[in-house]
Enzyme design. Structure first.
Site, mmCIF file in Angstrom:
data_model
loop_
_atom_site.group_PDB
_atom_site.id
_atom_site.type_symbol
_atom_site.label_atom_id
_atom_site.label_comp_id
_atom_site.label_asym_id
_atom_site.label_seq_id
_atom_site.Cartn_x
_atom_site.Cartn_y
_atom_site.Cartn_z
ATOM 1 C CD GLU A 63 -15.823 -30.331 27.038
ATOM 2 O OE1 GLU A 63 -16.375 -30.843 26.042
ATOM 3 O OE2 GLU A 63 -16.072 -30.673 28.204
ATOM 4 C CD GLU A 89 -18.623 -27.551 30.436
ATOM 5 O OE1 GLU A 89 -19.227 -28.601 30.138
ATOM 6 O OE2 GLU A 89 -18.078 -26.832 29.598
HETATM 7 C C1 GLA Z 1 -19.120 -30.396 27.608
HETATM 8 C C2 GLA Z 1 -19.174 -29.082 26.881
HETATM 9 C C3 GLA Z 1 -20.477 -28.386 27.057
HETATM 10 C C4 GLA Z 1 -21.620 -29.349 26.919
HETATM 11 C C5 GLA Z 1 -21.469 -30.436 27.922
HETATM 12 C C6 GLA Z 1 -22.626 -31.400 27.863
HETATM 13 O O1 GLA Z 1 -18.620 -30.324 28.870
HETATM 14 O O2 GLA Z 1 -18.126 -28.233 27.226
HETATM 15 O O3 GLA Z 1 -20.570 -27.381 26.080
HETATM 16 O O4 GLA Z 1 -21.607 -29.888 25.640
HETATM 17 O O5 GLA Z 1 -20.287 -31.137 27.654
HETATM 18 O O6 GLA Z 1 -22.526 -32.365 28.791
#
Ligand code: GLA
Ligand code: ZN
Length: 575
Positions: free
Chosen positions: A142, A295
């Site tokens: 991210e 994700e």
């Molecule tokens: C993001 C991050 C993860 C985690 C999630 C929690 O997508 O990449 O590591 O922190 O959020 O929702």
């Protein structure tokens, strides 16, 4: 079809790993993202590596037919890193230098961080580039961390020289004549650090552009290292949030597939509309490459007020909607809910209750459902007849804190337009204002504040060639340096729209419109210079206009229409 999630075995004793793979097989998990936050375990002290545990994890997964999306752990440097390289810790706009203790604590422009990132990426690539479990590389996590330190200042100046070429050009672009901000040497230019009152919007915007490019340089450096040792696709995971400083069109040209992290926060149909929005964006950014849901939350929504559970069956329904919109897999954060740590209350595919739980049973059902889908046909060209303009730079420009009103939000305007199209059952692509849009029956332009001359020419040619362009208020107002386009609003689009606006009239409440719907938030005194009004304000004056330009039509929406008002316009435009 990939199914799985982030797997963080370093949080658990090895006997739990055996249960993990057993449950993964039961749930038909075939891809897990490993190592995202493993830097401290992989390199316990500077230059000293420990791969034994990861070797065992990789072999165990491979023996169980589970593939690995192997991450470089650079989103979370270990404590030793910051202590050894204090100059590589990020600095906020207010000058506070951050300390380790969370994640994402680094300056992407600090030479020590870059060297450490290259080193860990290299050793991982050398060791696992040929491992049979390695199916994909997941660079970092991210991207989005920004910094205001002296390393960033130096890199920013080099970037500015490249963009503006001369100081005179920069002073002109930034309108530094205002408030005596004229720069007489490059060294005087700083990142937009805390200052007494409002910052210069052109300075803020260029810093956002710079941050996107600086983060991208970090990504590319690792990608190129990984490609030397492995032949797997390389990518990263975008945060689908309004604050991210990434220019997604530019980034998506550099990844082998587009990965998104998407967390819904509305129950029921609203959540499905959010899934459609994120999926259409990902598919569009990918421009023909595959895209993957890297994700999502597990059977939960994360709202500003806390975590809300999804109703039974809702998680599967959303997951299948991503697939229906082209996702090549459905992954989650995370496999097993953590017992401690800052995200111990984020749901896992294996929740705190363990496998004997509704959540795990639903996950396993979903895995079996996805596993039973027939193999995907080779991707066909998208069939969407409608497109919405998406431009991260225009979104950032609209975050300028000194606009005529607060509450302008590019993404919210885009999402509203997308939702109305979705409710009408219209497939939608997103396109950049300078892309070839000639194949679309209609193109929507929701509050695209900033626009280049090139994009104006593109949109004009599109309409004149027979297209339908539907433009919302506060579009085409500024040039790429955030300078207002003069002579009446909406500067760049006046002729195409056949309207001229001398004054904005922001609203404090909803106003009635002649078609029985309402406008809100914003209104304008619209003069017709060729267009005809199709809807008027109850108090008088055009609210929605239509203009024939060449073989096509350009619509102007001078207020924030409610959903039925926008649906009326779409219907009149033949959609
Ligand atoms: C993001 C991050 C993860 C985690 C999630 C929690 O997508 O990449 O590591 O922190 O959020 O929702
Ligand atoms: Zn920095």
């Amino acid at each position: 079809m990939y199914f799985g999630g982030d797997y963080n075995p370093e949080q658990w004793p090895e006997d739990v790993w055996l249960e993990d793979v057993r449950l993964m097989r039961e749930a038909k998990v075939n891809l897990v993202t490993v190592g995202v936050f493993s830097w401290a375990r992989l390199e316990p002290s500077e230059g000293v590596h420990d791969f034994g545990w990861l070797d065992r994890v990789m072999d165990l997964l491979h023996d169980n037919d589970i593939q690995v999306n192997l991450a470089t752990p650079t989103a979370s440097p270990p404590p030793w890193f910051g202590l050894a390289h204090p100059d590589a810790m990020p600095v906020r706009a207010d000058g506070t230098r951050l300390t380790h203790g969370s994640r994402d604590t680094y300056c992407v422009n600090a030479p020590a961080y870059r060297a450490a990132s290259r080193r860990i990426a290299t050793v991982l690539a050398e060791r696992y580039g040929a491992h049979p479990a390695t199916a994909m590389w997941h660079v970092h996590n991210e991207y989005g961390t920004t910094c205001h330190c002296d390393h960033c200042a130096t890199a920013f100046r080099a970037w500015l020289r490249d963009r503006h070429e001369s100081l005179d050009a920069l002073n002109d672009a930034w309108t530094t004549a205002f408030w005596s901000q004229h720069y007489s040497a490059w060294e005087q230019i700083m990142p937009p650090r805390a200052t007494q009152y409002r910052s210069n919007p052109a300075h803020l915007l260029d810093y956002r552009r710079f941050c996107s490019d600086a983060l991208l340089a970090h990504y590319r450096e690792q990608r190129d290292i990984l490609r030397v040792h492995g032949r797997q696709p390389v990518t990263t995971n975008y945060v689908m949030a309004g604050w991210t400083p990434l220019d997604h069109w530019k980034w998506s040209a550099e990844v082998d597939l587009v990965g998104i992290d998407h967390y819904t926060d509305e129950p029921g149909d609203g959540g499905l509309a959010q899934v459609a929005f994120a999926s259409d964006l990902a598919r569009s950014w990918a421009r023909g490459k595959p895209w993957l849901l890297m994700e999502q939350g597990v059977a939960a929504m994360y709202t500003p007020d806390g975590t809300l559970p999804l109703e039974p069956g809702e998680h599967a329904r959303r997951s299948l909607e991503y697939v229906a919109r082209g996702a090549t897999g459905v992954l989650h954060f995370q496999w097993r809910a953590s017992q401690g740590g800052a995200e111990q209350w984020y749901q896992g595919m294996v929740p705190h209750a363990g496998a004997d739980s509704r959540i795990f049973r639903e996950i396993a059902d979903l895995g079996r459902t996805l596993g039973a889908l027939p193999p995907a046909e080779p991707a066909e060209a998208a069939e969407a007849e409608v497109a919405i303009l998406w431009d991260d730079e225009a979104a950032w420009a609209l975050r300028n804190p000194a606009l005529p009103v607060t509450g302008m939000d590019f993404r919210a305007s885009v999402e509203q337009a997308h939702r109305v199209l979705w409710q009408r059952g219209l497939a939608t692509d997103f396109v950049h204002p300078s892309h070839d849009i000639s194949r679309y029956r209609a193109v929507l332009m929701p509050s695209l504040y900033l626009i280049s001359d090139e994009a104006v020419a593109n949109l004009t040619a599109y309409v004149e060639g027979g297209g339908t362009l539907i433009v919302s208020y506060f579009s085409g107002i500024a040039d790429p340096d955030t300078r207002v386009r003069l002579g009446g609003y909406p500067g760049a689009l006046r002729d195409l729209l056949g309207v001229r606006v001398e004054e904005f009239r922001p609203l404090t409440g909803p106003v009635a419109l002649s078609d029985g719907t309402t406008g809100a938030f914003w209104s304008e005194t619209v003069q017709l210079t060729g267009a005809t009004a199709t809807v008027t304000y109850a108090g008088g004056g055009p609210a929605v206009t239509r203009h024939q330009a060449g073989a096509g039509t350009a619509w102007y929406l001078s207020t924030r229409l409610d959903a039925s008002g926008l649906a009326n316009v779409l219907a009149q435009a033949g959609l």
